[in-house]
Design an enzyme around this catalytic site. Structure first.
Site, PDB file in Angstrom:
ATOM      1  N   GLY A  35       7.713 -31.853  68.830  1.00  0.00           N
ATOM      2  CA  GLY A  35       8.071 -32.201  67.460  1.00  0.00           C
ATOM      3  C   GLY A  35       7.818 -33.675  67.165  1.00  0.00           C
ATOM      4  N   ALA A  36       8.499 -34.185  66.099  1.00  0.00           N
ATOM      5  CA  ALA A  36       8.225 -35.539  65.585  1.00  0.00           C
ATOM      6  C   ALA A  36       6.716 -35.654  65.343  1.00  0.00           C
ATOM      7  CB  ALA A  36       8.729 -36.614  66.540  1.00  0.00           C
ATOM      8  N   LEU A  37       6.212 -34.685  64.613  1.00  0.00           N
ATOM      9  CA  LEU A  37       4.760 -34.506  64.515  1.00  0.00           C
ATOM     10  C   LEU A  37       4.091 -35.621  63.708  1.00  0.00           C
ATOM     11  CD1 LEU A  37       4.668 -30.644  63.886  1.00  0.00           C
ATOM     12  CD2 LEU A  37       4.559 -31.877  66.067  1.00  0.00           C
ATOM     13  N   HIS A  41      -0.817 -34.769  66.479  1.00  0.00           N
ATOM     14  CA  HIS A  41      -0.473 -33.355  66.681  1.00  0.00           C
ATOM     15  C   HIS A  41      -1.229 -32.468  65.677  1.00  0.00           C
ATOM     16  CE1 HIS A  41       3.466 -35.226  68.075  1.00  0.00           C
ATOM     17  NE2 HIS A  41       3.144 -34.479  69.103  1.00  0.00           N
ATOM     18  N   ASP A 154      -1.967 -37.929  76.847  1.00  0.00           N
ATOM     19  CA  ASP A 154      -1.188 -37.601  78.047  1.00  0.00           C
ATOM     20  C   ASP A 154      -2.156 -37.066  79.094  1.00  0.00           C
ATOM     21  OD1 ASP A 154       1.578 -38.139  77.092  1.00  0.00           O
ATOM     22  OD2 ASP A 154       1.016 -36.657  75.603  1.00  0.00           O
ATOM     23  N   MET A 188      -1.846 -42.759  68.522  1.00  0.00           N
ATOM     24  CA  MET A 188      -0.689 -42.129  67.863  1.00  0.00           C
ATOM     25  C   MET A 188       0.250 -41.533  68.899  1.00  0.00           C
ATOM     26  SD  MET A 188      -2.001 -40.494  64.380  1.00  0.00           S
ATOM     27  CE  MET A 188      -2.980 -41.473  63.251  1.00  0.00           C
ATOM     28  N   ARG A 191       6.610 -41.828  69.922  1.00  0.00           N
ATOM     29  CA  ARG A 191       7.436 -42.987  70.319  1.00  0.00           C
ATOM     30  C   ARG A 191       7.045 -44.259  69.561  1.00  0.00           C
ATOM     31  NH1 ARG A 191       7.481 -40.071  75.587  1.00  0.00           N
ATOM     32  NH2 ARG A 191       9.679 -39.594  76.002  1.00  0.00           N
TER      33      ARG A 191
HETATM   34  O1  PAF Z   1       3.130 -33.374  75.490  1.00  0.00           O
HETATM   35  C1  PAF Z   1       4.238 -32.923  75.122  1.00  0.00           C
HETATM   36  O2  PAF Z   1       4.607 -33.027  73.944  1.00  0.00           O
HETATM   37  C2  PAF Z   1       5.150 -32.242  76.132  1.00  0.00           C
HETATM   38  O3  PAF Z   1       5.069 -32.854  77.378  1.00  0.00           O
HETATM   39  C3  PAF Z   1       4.905 -30.733  76.237  1.00  0.00           C
HETATM   40  C4  PAF Z   1       3.497 -30.425  76.748  1.00  0.00           C
HETATM   41  C5  PAF Z   1       5.094 -30.073  74.877  1.00  0.00           C
HETATM   42  C6  PAF Z   1       5.901 -30.107  77.218  1.00  0.00           C
HETATM   43  O4  PAF Z   1       7.217 -30.315  76.804  1.00  0.00           O
END
Ligand code: PAF
Length: 291
Positions: A35-37, A41, A154, A188, A191
């Protein structure tokens, strides 16, 4: 007109919705999120939309991937705002479970991808990747066969999840989506909302440092220590604390001395109370800053 995506808080309803789509011959694309899109995202959701007839997004702030001193309780949560954003990006369903639906009181199972979780963030966030691998395994179990889209920001998470899907023979195709950056180069991240205006300006050192690495590589530099020190010098001038600046093999995440054709440059550091990560894959990604 975009229809609001259907919300499913219960795992069995989410499983059924994905199964129904497949039984009608429709491919399922899945974007797991906390979330917190933001636009990053939404780019994943649009990518999902282009790949499949049915797009599922999960929103779950997963408690097992946060350490005791991390930001689990203050992690931004605004489900209604997220669902509104998802309707314009083209999601069909949103899975938004409560923690007790994903972690039964008597549960005993964790998924641990060994080795890949040791360098980089693994050294600073013990248990983090085990929490990620565990929740993503559960989510994949509910979504069923699908294409799943993850952001390259990530990068270590992506490498671990790719390995996990291969080793556990899960019927999931993992797609990596390029990092989405603000116009000034900041990657982006949910956080980023924690950053004061001053810290946000200081955080641009991350993309500047990675751009220095990119320029040096493009000019023929292949020594990992030289590239690391270019990035470290840039970031050290602005960050309050550096967790790591590392040049590693882009697949195994092992340290490299001399880069052959491709390598990951990854950085994690702190601005005020906010920990940010960023990376670039030399030999693969475009430069992280404009111009
Ligand atoms: O990248 C993320 O937002 C999280 O680590 C994930 C993959 C949704 C798992 O909670």
């Amino acid at each position: 007109m975009n229809l609001a995506p259907r919300r499913f808080p219960l795992p069995e309803d989410f499983r059924r919705a994905c199964g129904d789509a497949r039984s009608q011959g429709t491919r399922v694309a899945f974007v797991p999120t906390m979330g917190a899109l933001h636009e990053g995202h939404l780019a994943l959701v649009r990518d999902a939309r282009a790949r499949a007839g049915f797009v599922a997004v999960s929103i779950f702030v997963n408690p097992t991937q946060f350490g005791p001193d991390e930001d689990f309780s203050r992690y931004p949560r605004d489900l209604d705002a997220d669902v509104t954003k998802l309707s314009t990006a083209g999601a069909d369903v949103v899975f938004c479970p409560e923690p007790q639906s994903m972690y039964a009181p008597d549960e005993r199972t964790r998924v641990h991808v060994t080795g890949l979780d040791e360098p980089l963030c693994g050294a600073f966030r013990p248990g983090h990747f085990e929490g990620v691998a565990t929740i993503v395994t559960k989510l994949f179990g509910l979504a069923g066969p699908c294409v799943a889209i993850f952001g390259k920001k990530d990068y270590q998470q992506l490498a671990i999840l790719r390995r996990m899907v291969t080793d556990l023979m899960l019927p999931v195709e993992i797609v990596a989506h390029a990092i989405v950056r603000e116009a000034d180069g900041l990657a982006m991240s949910s956080r980023n909302a924690y950053l004061s205006a001053t810290d946000r300006a200081r955080a641009l050192a991350l993309s500047r440092g990675l751009s220095r690495a990119h320029r040096a590589f493009s000019s023929g530099e292949r020594e990992a220590v030289v590239i690391e020190s270019l990035v470290r010098d840039e970031v050290a001038a602005s960050a309050d604390r550096i967790d790591y600046v590392s040049v590693v093999d882009a697949d195994s995440l092992a340290s490299v001395g001399r880069i052959s054709d491709r390598a990951l440059v990854a950085v994690a550091c702190h601005f005020g109370k906010t920990r940010l990560i960023d990376n670039v894959v030399l030999g693969e990604d475009p430069a992280p800053t404009p111009g």
